[in-house]
Design an enzyme around this catalytic site. Structure first.
Site, PDB file in Angstrom:
ATOM      1  N   ARG A 169       0.856  -1.313  -0.008  1.00 11.52           N
ATOM      2  CA  ARG A 169      -0.074  -0.050   0.067  1.00 11.52           C
ATOM      3  C   ARG A 169       0.789   1.167  -0.002  1.00 11.52           C
ATOM      4  NH1 ARG A 169      -2.611  -3.263  -1.597  1.00 11.52           N
ATOM      5  NH2 ARG A 169      -4.410  -4.121  -0.873  1.00 11.52           N
ATOM      6  N   CYS A 218     -11.615  -1.197   2.038  1.00 11.40           N
ATOM      7  CA  CYS A 218     -11.308  -2.094   3.015  1.00 11.40           C
ATOM      8  C   CYS A 218     -10.588  -0.988   3.969  1.00 11.40           C
ATOM      9  CB  CYS A 218     -10.314  -3.052   2.638  1.00 11.40           C
ATOM     10  SG  CYS A 218     -10.802  -4.670   2.161  1.00 11.40           S
ATOM     11  N   GLU A 288      -5.782   1.263   6.330  1.00 11.96           N
ATOM     12  CA  GLU A 288      -5.499   1.318   5.148  1.00 11.96           C
ATOM     13  C   GLU A 288      -5.690   2.893   4.574  1.00 11.96           C
ATOM     14  OE1 GLU A 288      -5.928  -1.833   2.180  1.00 11.96           O
ATOM     15  OE2 GLU A 288      -6.960  -0.188   1.161  1.00 11.96           O
TER      16      GLU A 288
HETATM   17  N1  EPU Z   1     -13.403 -13.240   5.464  1.00 12.33           N
HETATM   18  C1  EPU Z   1     -14.179 -13.547   6.612  1.00 12.33           C
HETATM   19  N2  EPU Z   1     -15.109 -12.657   7.012  1.00 12.33           N
HETATM   20  C2  EPU Z   1     -15.123 -11.506   6.331  1.00 12.33           C
HETATM   21  C3  EPU Z   1     -14.273 -10.832   5.322  1.00 12.33           C
HETATM   22  C4  EPU Z   1     -13.592 -12.056   4.684  1.00 12.33           C
HETATM   23  O1  EPU Z   1     -14.216 -14.846   6.846  1.00 12.33           O
HETATM   24  O2  EPU Z   1     -16.280 -10.674   6.823  1.00 12.33           O
HETATM   25  C5  EPU Z   1     -12.349 -14.351   4.930  1.00 12.33           C
HETATM   26  C6  EPU Z   1     -12.927 -14.935   3.379  1.00 12.33           C
HETATM   27  O3  EPU Z   1     -13.852 -15.637   3.529  1.00 12.33           O
HETATM   28  C7  EPU Z   1     -11.651 -15.087   2.649  1.00 12.33           C
HETATM   29  C8  EPU Z   1     -10.575 -14.370   3.492  1.00 12.33           C
HETATM   30  O4  EPU Z   1     -11.154 -13.657   4.715  1.00 12.33           O
HETATM   31  O5  EPU Z   1     -11.248 -16.389   3.256  1.00 12.33           O
HETATM   32  C9  EPU Z   1      -9.900 -13.129   2.716  1.00 12.33           C
HETATM   33  O6  EPU Z   1     -11.059 -12.278   2.381  1.00 12.33           O
HETATM   34  P1  EPU Z   1     -11.091 -11.518   0.852  1.00 12.33           P
HETATM   35  O7  EPU Z   1     -10.863 -12.646  -0.354  1.00 12.33           O
HETATM   36  O8  EPU Z   1     -12.308 -10.651   0.929  1.00 12.33           O
HETATM   37  O9  EPU Z   1      -9.896 -10.701   0.688  1.00 12.33           O
HETATM   38  P2  EPU Z   1      -9.368  -9.577   1.767  1.00 12.33           P
HETATM   39  O10 EPU Z   1      -7.938 -10.063   2.246  1.00 12.33           O
HETATM   40  O11 EPU Z   1     -10.445  -9.368   2.867  1.00 12.33           O
HETATM   41  C10 EPU Z   1      -8.409  -7.956  -0.045  1.00 12.33           C
HETATM   42  C11 EPU Z   1      -8.166  -6.697  -0.265  1.00 12.33           C
HETATM   43  C12 EPU Z   1      -9.377  -5.965  -1.062  1.00 12.33           C
HETATM   44  C13 EPU Z   1      -9.524  -6.815  -2.245  1.00 12.33           C
HETATM   45  C14 EPU Z   1      -9.717  -8.392  -2.111  1.00 12.33           C
HETATM   46  C15 EPU Z   1     -10.054  -9.117  -3.062  1.00 12.33           C
HETATM   47  C16 EPU Z   1      -6.884  -5.849   1.487  1.00 12.33           C
HETATM   48  C17 EPU Z   1      -6.742  -5.097   2.797  1.00 12.33           C
HETATM   49  N3  EPU Z   1      -7.917  -6.127   1.036  1.00 12.33           N
HETATM   50  O12 EPU Z   1      -9.334  -8.178   0.828  1.00 12.33           O
HETATM   51  O13 EPU Z   1      -9.105  -4.776  -1.175  1.00 12.33           O
HETATM   52  O14 EPU Z   1     -10.667  -6.354  -3.024  1.00 12.33           O
HETATM   53  O15 EPU Z   1      -8.677  -8.815  -1.392  1.00 12.33           O
HETATM   54  O16 EPU Z   1      -8.714  -9.163  -4.007  1.00 12.33           O
HETATM   55  O17 EPU Z   1      -5.716  -6.017   0.886  1.00 12.33           O
HETATM   56  C18 EPU Z   1      -9.304  -2.513  -0.479  1.00 12.33           C
HETATM   57  O18 EPU Z   1      -8.074  -2.247  -0.801  1.00 12.33           O
HETATM   58  O19 EPU Z   1     -10.002  -1.509  -0.495  1.00 12.33           O
HETATM   59  C19 EPU Z   1      -9.958  -3.714  -0.604  1.00 12.33           C
HETATM   60  C20 EPU Z   1     -11.137  -3.955  -0.432  1.00 12.33           C
END
Ligand code: EPU
Length: 301
Positions: A169, A218, A288
């Site tokens: 980031r 996020c 973030e």
């Molecule tokens: N999960 C949960 N509960 C929740 C949310 C997520 O259990 O409420 C679990 C999901 O089931 C999954 C894991 O956590 O197993 C990861 O979740 P997700 O695939 O949604 O990815 P993330 O790490 O939460 C990141 C980025 C997002 C991006 C997504 C998809 C960050 C902080 N977030 O989210 O970016 O859209 O991957 O690639 O890096 C952003 O930067 O604003 C953003 C939303």
């Protein structure tokens, strides 16, 4: 003398996706590098803080507003053109004020692969670069060949990818550097193949992330090897509310509202989530999104 294109006492809410915040002393939209330089000098002469705002999709302003100058890059920073193609690469020059969805649409139409992961991320290219936006396993810096920046003293420089020190980031640039644009190194591919990859990303996003509410994406960075959303979810915080702000029941790393929240509600809820995650999981979450106090400093609730 006041430069052109400055609005005084401008409400900030319509300039961010959160739709929150008080008024800025001034908001300007320079169209050229010279206008930008004059604005920076004008603010510096008054000892006003300057904040360069992109699409406002990752920013929370204070209810007390901003005591300084907000700059939003204008028309002169909206170029989007292929500079050339050879040996299986296409080199594309993009201004910082180009909207990310427009860049993704052009990549799809013109068959440029490498930026599909930006699909569904709002904002402008300058903001995506400043934050080293990432999703679906990609980071924008991976596609960068060079970045054009203006330093605080007004000098403009082009930095090669190897001059950057990107991290999770960030691009490792000083806070007062203004990103003017970038050259991307992309791969020619069939538009239907690019379209299919973009569609998959959009489907996953709409299944797992909230829609129809105001947010800044996020809120927290993912701790190394973990997902902040999963930690917040496991702490039982989905739906937790402060005033009009609440933790999205769909994805716990989104703090959202339906138009009746204040910025203070969001920061209170951020603090509460951090405290509860630290208590339950022994893990310190870090924001973030950029939370900007009235003097222009970045805050960590
Ligand atoms: N999960 C949960 N509960 C929740 C949310 C997520 O259990 O409420 C679990 C999901 O089931 C999954 C894991 O956590 O197993 C990861 O979740 P997700 O695939 O949604 O990815 P993330 O790490 O939460 C990141 C980025 C997002 C991006 C997504 C998809 C960050 C902080 N977030 O989210 O970016 O859209 O991957 O690639 O890096 C952003 O930067 O604003 C953003 C939303």
């Amino acid at each position: 003398m006041c430069p052109d294109r400055v609005e005084f006492n401008r409400p900030l809410a319509s300039l961010t996706t959160y739709g929150l915040g008080g008024q800025a002393w001034a908001v300007a939209r320079p169209d050229t590098v010279d206008q930008l330089r004059r604005l920076m000098a004008w603010a510096a002469a008054r000892h006003w803080p300057v904040f360069v705002l992109g699409g406002g999709s990752n920013v929370l302003f204070s209810d007390q507003g901003f005591q300084g100058l907000i700059i939003r890059l204008g028309r002169g920073f909206q170029r989007l053109e292929a500079l050339g193609a050879d040996s299986g690469r296409v080199v594309v020059s993009v201004g910082a004020a180009v909207k990310t969805p427009l860049l993704v649409a052009r990549c799809r139409e013109w068959g440029w692969a490498g930026l599909e992961f930006l699909a569904g991320i709002p904002g402008v290219v300058g903001g995506a670069l400043a934050m080293n936006a990432g999703a679906s396993g990609g980071e924008i810096v991976d596609a960068v060949s060079s970045v054009e920046v203006m330093w605080a003293d007004g000098r403009v420089r082009r930095l090669a990818r190897t001059d950057l020190k990107p991290d999770y980031r960030g691009l490792g640039l000083p806070d007062d550097a203004v990103i003017l644009g970038a050259v991307f190194d992309l791969t020619p591919d069939d538009p239907p193949a690019i379209k299919a990859r973009i569609r998959d990303i959009m489907v996953r996003r709409s299944q797992g992330q909230p829609r129809g509410v105001k947010s800044a994406g996020c809120v927290f960075k993912n701790p190394s090897g973990e997902s902040a959303g999963r930690l917040i979810d496991r702490a039982g915080l989905k739906g937790a509310a402060e005033g009009g702000a609440f933790v999205s029941p769909k994805h716990a790393n989104f703090i959202v509202h339906r138009g009746r929240a204040s910025s203070a509600d969001v920061t209170r809820l951020i603090r509460r989530v951090k405290d509860e995650v630290a208590r339950r999981h022994g893990c310190e979450l870090e924001t973030e999104i950029k939370i900007i106090d009235p003097t222009g400093k970045r805050m960590e609730p």
